[in-house]
Scaffold this motif. Structure first.
Motif, PDB file in Angstrom:
ATOM      1  N   SER A 132       2.441 -43.281  31.295  1.00 42.56           N
ATOM      2  CA  SER A 132       3.890 -43.128  31.465  1.00 42.56           C
ATOM      3  C   SER A 132       4.652 -44.246  30.763  1.00 42.56           C
ATOM      4  CB  SER A 132       4.263 -43.125  32.942  1.00 42.56           C
ATOM      5  OG  SER A 132       3.687 -42.008  33.574  1.00 42.56           O
TER       6      SER A 132
ATOM      7  N   ASP B 290       5.664 -35.691  30.523  1.00 48.42           N
ATOM      8  CA  ASP B 290       4.867 -36.549  31.397  1.00 48.42           C
ATOM      9  C   ASP B 290       4.381 -35.734  32.593  1.00 48.42           C
ATOM     10  OD1 ASP B 290       3.680 -38.535  32.855  1.00 48.42           O
ATOM     11  OD2 ASP B 290       5.339 -39.951  32.707  1.00 48.42           O
ATOM     12  N   GLU B 291       3.134 -35.303  32.544  1.00 51.28           N
ATOM     13  CA  GLU B 291       2.534 -34.474  33.598  1.00 51.28           C
ATOM     14  C   GLU B 291       3.453 -33.328  34.008  1.00 51.28           C
ATOM     15  OE1 GLU B 291       0.142 -36.397  36.420  1.00 51.28           O
ATOM     16  OE2 GLU B 291       0.632 -38.409  35.721  1.00 51.28           O
TER      17      GLU B 291
HETATM   18 MG   LIG Z   1       2.502 -41.726  34.957  1.00 49.85          MG
END
Ligand SMILES: [Mg+2]
Ligand SMILES: Nc1ncnc2c1ncn2[C@@H]1O[C@H](COP(=O)(O)OP(=O)(O)OP(=O)(O)O)[C@@H](O)[C@H]1O
Lengths: 290, 335
Positions: A48, A179-180
């Protein structure tokens, strides 16, 4: 060879929150136009942080101590604020992790979906509405008029993530940072969303940085993968090569541990302690529990 | 809130008020003090006193007194003031508008001032201004309304006399009003000199009542805004190039007002209570000021009427706050 879209060179960062602990250690990676790059690694590996650095939204408690992030040749880290905010939201956009918190509960979908079009491109309300309808069609939302007039809580999680994807691709960006983006969704919805991101990315010729824990997801969507451990790049490579012929023991151990290596109970066999010991030695970490 | 919820709340409100009526009635009979003793002349004979007691029904047993008063109240008759010998409802009707105008002005001031400062503080996050604001606000939080009132009297009344010290309107201003809502009436009938004079009289009591509210609004709203500002939707809007002010007002504010609204409702009821002392300090002819006179004179019917009026206001404000909260929440409006 032509210039890569993104070239991260020797990027290092520390966390002032955690007493100056390194967060990124000399990270280098290049991203070609239109490529989907997976960023994989256990929790705290720095995935991240890389994503945020690309978007210019590093928290104030994370300090970059060296390196460059070149976007089309220009360093994002030293770019004047004005130029940076021109690029962000237009050439580089974000698909967030949690569609619950990424839409404003108090504003209608139309307003949120057209913000970028109106603020960055100066589109009229009417033109932006037309473009919004088109975008919803692109992400296969059937009753676009109803959805545009709705508030977020009236829509399912999958629907909301489709809208966020439409929003991320609305301005034909060159890079989308995800991000995910499927972690918060049901397994069945996850697959559709993955397919959708891939299709949008191909249609718009957009490069994607795809942060994930899930090697199964990597196999489905990523052209290339970067594996991180404790802020250090452990292995780079084409997805097929890395999944079929991993070079590093850690990569091999992760593959053996199963697609959800971050959930030991679901995997086949956990990553052996010896591998972690070797990793820590490589990264230069002192012994510190797990 | 659905219509049946609302009916339910109103029904509960009536029950609550009945409870308040019982409690006030009982408390006033426990507290020492004889209203008749306050009104007789020194030359009155025991027979005169007995006649007066009988006239006001004070010779009857307590349950009987309560029964008479309560059935009258249910009929909308609050009895006759002992000290002023006038209908209690009428007296309250004359004074309540002044208090409502003052309290409402203080509410608007407190919410606006608090809202603006909370917004500025949010915009100034991570600058030196932010902790400075918090520090000053902390001081403001510690100062209650009557201390403000006294400080303002000294500051803006005595040392730098810009505002009139007492009253609601200059008695020499020969303006005739049809209602007791002077401020509203002067505004809608374009009597601007009267309006200006009313405002000048109102400034100090309004500040005394509104400043503590403003400080509470600043703290609650700023906290909620800080929480909202780190949400993903604010981040996305910022990436799309939204200006900082719009980020606060359009993205964060609407999602952050909830706690502030609830607390403002509670504070507003405290503030209505605060009008009692503040109106006294500024000789402002409102309900609160009259309440003190009524207590001094042991004017039981008037005290009972005023307390029930305050009680009704408290309950109405609470219902109103819930209605606004429901209206602000998109989940309720469109679910
Ligand atoms: Mg992360
Ligand atoms: N706001 C912050 N301030 C300071 N340090 C932070 C902050 N956020 C994260 N870190 C540190 O940075 C390191 C990397 O965190 P990062 O969020 O990049 O990991 P990640 O790979 O995304 O993990 P996850 O899979 O849990 O999302 C961690 O050691 C963490 O403690």
């Amino acid at each position: 060879m032509t210039q890569p879209l993104v070239a991260i060179e020797g990027l290092s960062a520390i966390s002032t929150r955690d007493g100056g602990a390194p967060v990124l250690r000399d990270v280098s990676l290049t991203l070609e136009k239109g490529e989907v790059r997976g960023l994989v690694g256990e929790s705290g590996a720095g995935k991240s942080t890389i994503a945020k650095a690309l978007l210019g939204i590093l928290p104030s408690t994370v300090k970059v101590t060296g390196g460059f992030i070149r976007f089309e040749g220009r360093d994002l880290l030293t770019m004047p604020r004005r130029e940076l905010s021109d690029i962000m939201g237009r050439d580089i956009t974000l698909i967030p992790q949690d569609p619950q918190t990424a839409l404003n509960p108090a504003r209608r979908i139309e307003a949120q979906l057209t913000d970028g079009l109106r603020l960055k491109l100066g589109m009229s309300k009417k033109d932006a509405h037309q473009r919004a309808l088109q975008l919803l069609d692109e992400v296969q939302i059937r009753n676009p008029d109803r959805v545009l007039a709705a508030y977020p809580h009236e829509l399912s999680g999958g629907m909301r993530q489709r809208i966020l994807i439409a929003s991320a691709f609305a301005l034909n960006p060159k890079l989308v940072v995800a991000d995910e983006p499927t972690t918060a969704l049901d397994v069945t919805v996850q697959k559709e969303i993955l397919r959708l991101i891939r299709r949008m990315q191909e249609a718009h010729g957009t490069a994607v940085i795809f942060v994930t824990h899930d090697l199964g997801v990597v196999a489905k969507i990523c052209d290339r993968v970067t594996l991180l451990y404790a802020g250090k790049v452990i292995e780079h490579g084409a997805t097929v090569d890395m999944l079929t012929a991993p070079r590093h023991v850690y990569t091999r151990a992760l593959i053996a541990a199963g697609p959800r290596y971050d959930r030991p109970n679901a995997g086949l066999e956990p990553v052996p302690e010896a591998v972690f010991r070797q990793l820590r030695a490589e990264v230069g970490l002192a012994e510190r529990g797990i | 809130m659905t219509a049946s919820d609302l009916l339910n709340r109103l029904f509960m409100a009536v029950l609550t008020l009945a409870g308040v009526a019982v409690i006030v009635f009982c408390l006033l009979r426990i507290v020492p003090g004889d209203p008749i003793a306050m009104m007789i002349s020194p030359s009155a004979t025991p027979a005169d006193i007995a006649a007066l007691r009988a006239h006001y029904g004070l010779d009857l047993g307590l349950p009987q007194q309560f029964g008479i008063w309560f059935t009258d109240v249910l009929k909308g008759n609050f009895g006759t003031s002992i000290s002023q010998r006038r209908d209690v409802m009428e007296l309250i009707g004359e004074r309540l508008p002044a208090t409502l105008e003052l309290a409402f002005a203080a509410l608007v001031f407190g919410v606006l001032a608090g809202g603006v400062i909370a917004t500025l503080g949010t915009l100034a996050r991570r600058t030196a201004l932010d902790p400075a604001l918090d520090f000053i606000n902390g001081l403001f939080l510690a100062v209650p309304d009557f201390v403000w009132a006294l400080a303002l009297v000294l500051l803006l009344g005595v040392f730098w006399p810009v505002f009139p010290l007492s009253g609601r309107i200059d008695p020499t201003l020969s303006t005739y009003f049809h209602t007791d809502f002077y401020l509203i009436e002067s505004l809608v009938t374009f009597k601007f000199s009267a309006f200006g004079d009313l405002i000048a009289h109102m400034v100090m009591p309004m500040l005394a009542l509104g400043l503590p509210l403003a400080a509470i609004v600043v703290r609650t709203l700023k906290e909620a805004l800080a929480e909202a500002m780190v949400q993903d939707y604010v981040l996305l809007a910022r990436l799309k190039g939204m200006s900082p002010l719009r980020l606060v007002l359009q993205e964060a504010l609407r999602n952050a007002v909830g706690p502030t609204l609830t607390l403002t409702g509670v504070q507003f009821t405290f503030m209505i209570g605060g009008t009692v002392i503040v109106e006294r300090i500024f000789s402002y002819p409102g309900l609160g000021n009259m309440a003190i006179d009524a207590v001094i004179n042991r004017d039981l019917p008037l005290i009972q009427g005023i307390v029930l009026t305050f009680g009704a206001i408290f309950i109405l404000v609470n219902i109103l706050v819930d209605l606004i909260a429901a209206w602000l929440n998109p989940r309720n409006a469109h679910g």
